[in-house]
Design a protein around this motif. Sequence first.
Motif, PDB file in Angstrom:
ATOM      1  N   ALA A  40      66.265  39.711  23.608  1.00  0.00           N
ATOM      2  CA  ALA A  40      65.391  38.791  24.341  1.00  0.00           C
ATOM      3  C   ALA A  40      63.992  39.371  24.430  1.00  0.00           C
ATOM      4  CB  ALA A  40      65.951  38.523  25.743  1.00  0.00           C
ATOM      5  N   LEU A  41      63.007  38.490  24.571  1.00  0.00           N
ATOM      6  CA  LEU A  41      61.623  38.900  24.778  1.00  0.00           C
ATOM      7  C   LEU A  41      61.364  39.007  26.273  1.00  0.00           C
ATOM      8  CD1 LEU A  41      59.964  36.634  22.089  1.00  0.00           C
ATOM      9  CD2 LEU A  41      59.962  39.133  22.087  1.00  0.00           C
ATOM     10  N   VAL A  42      60.855  40.165  26.700  1.00  0.00           N
ATOM     11  CA  VAL A  42      60.659  40.451  28.117  1.00  0.00           C
ATOM     12  C   VAL A  42      59.182  40.718  28.359  1.00  0.00           C
ATOM     13  CG1 VAL A  42      61.274  41.981  30.017  1.00  0.00           C
ATOM     14  CG2 VAL A  42      62.976  41.427  28.267  1.00  0.00           C
ATOM     15  N   SER A  43      58.612  40.079  29.384  1.00  0.00           N
ATOM     16  CA  SER A  43      57.204  40.295  29.708  1.00  0.00           C
ATOM     17  C   SER A  43      57.068  41.294  30.848  1.00  0.00           C
ATOM     18  CB  SER A  43      56.543  38.971  30.116  1.00  0.00           C
ATOM     19  OG  SER A  43      57.115  38.465  31.302  1.00  0.00           O
ATOM     20  N   GLY A  44      55.967  42.031  30.853  1.00  0.00           N
ATOM     21  CA  GLY A  44      55.646  42.935  31.952  1.00  0.00           C
ATOM     22  C   GLY A  44      56.605  44.082  32.144  1.00  0.00           C
TER      23      GLY A  44
END
Length: 237
Positions: A107-111
């Motif tokens: 998954a793409l995770v921000s921050g």
Amino acid sequence: MTETAKLRLPLVQPSQAQKHVTVNEALARLDSLTQVSVVSRNVTVPPTDALDGACYLVPAGATAAWTGHVNEIAIRSNNGWVFVPLIEGWRIWVADEGQALDWVAGALVSGLVARSAAGTTTQFKIWEYDQTLVSGSVVDGAEEVPGTVLVFGLTGRVLTALGGSLSDWQLGHGASADRYGSGLGLGAGSWVRGLTGQPQTYYGGFRPKFTANGGDFGGGTVRIAIHYMELGLPSAS
């Protein structure tokens, strides 16, 4: 073996003619994948006007040449596309969002600040949107940060001058109308930088409150940003 295992760079083969073609293709792909920056992760139709070297992150629902390449980096090359799957731990800059995303556990995770072996995460995030201040003395924020977050503060910038009968305005939340700023300016370019005295945990959704002083709002737009921390849960497996 015709390509490298990790970045899928093409390899020169024994007795191959025009070796420079293969070498140049490998260099072009390496150029695209070093410090990865993609134009977007939301384009589903391969753009025919993309320049050589342009990169896109292929989203679900992609069509034409991108079909079957979800969550791969599509690199424009010689009027076609080459694809490289994402590798665990890669950080990718997404230009049209102005943010970096990490590829972890599929998954793409921000921050992302920290992550445990079991998938628990600490993430610093910013929720930003443009708020139109319609007529009235109090306007509740149009968008809401999900609950169970730790809010550090709010910042904002007046994009179009605030009209109406007010003398200035306040920015807050709930019962505290001025928690993040008071006596704020009305003109375009005016700004607010409000810190929570002590980082405040909001278990329900967080929605800012805009309060007019000395009158009512009568139009105008403020770009508002909520700065917060979110704690991700460990994986179940």
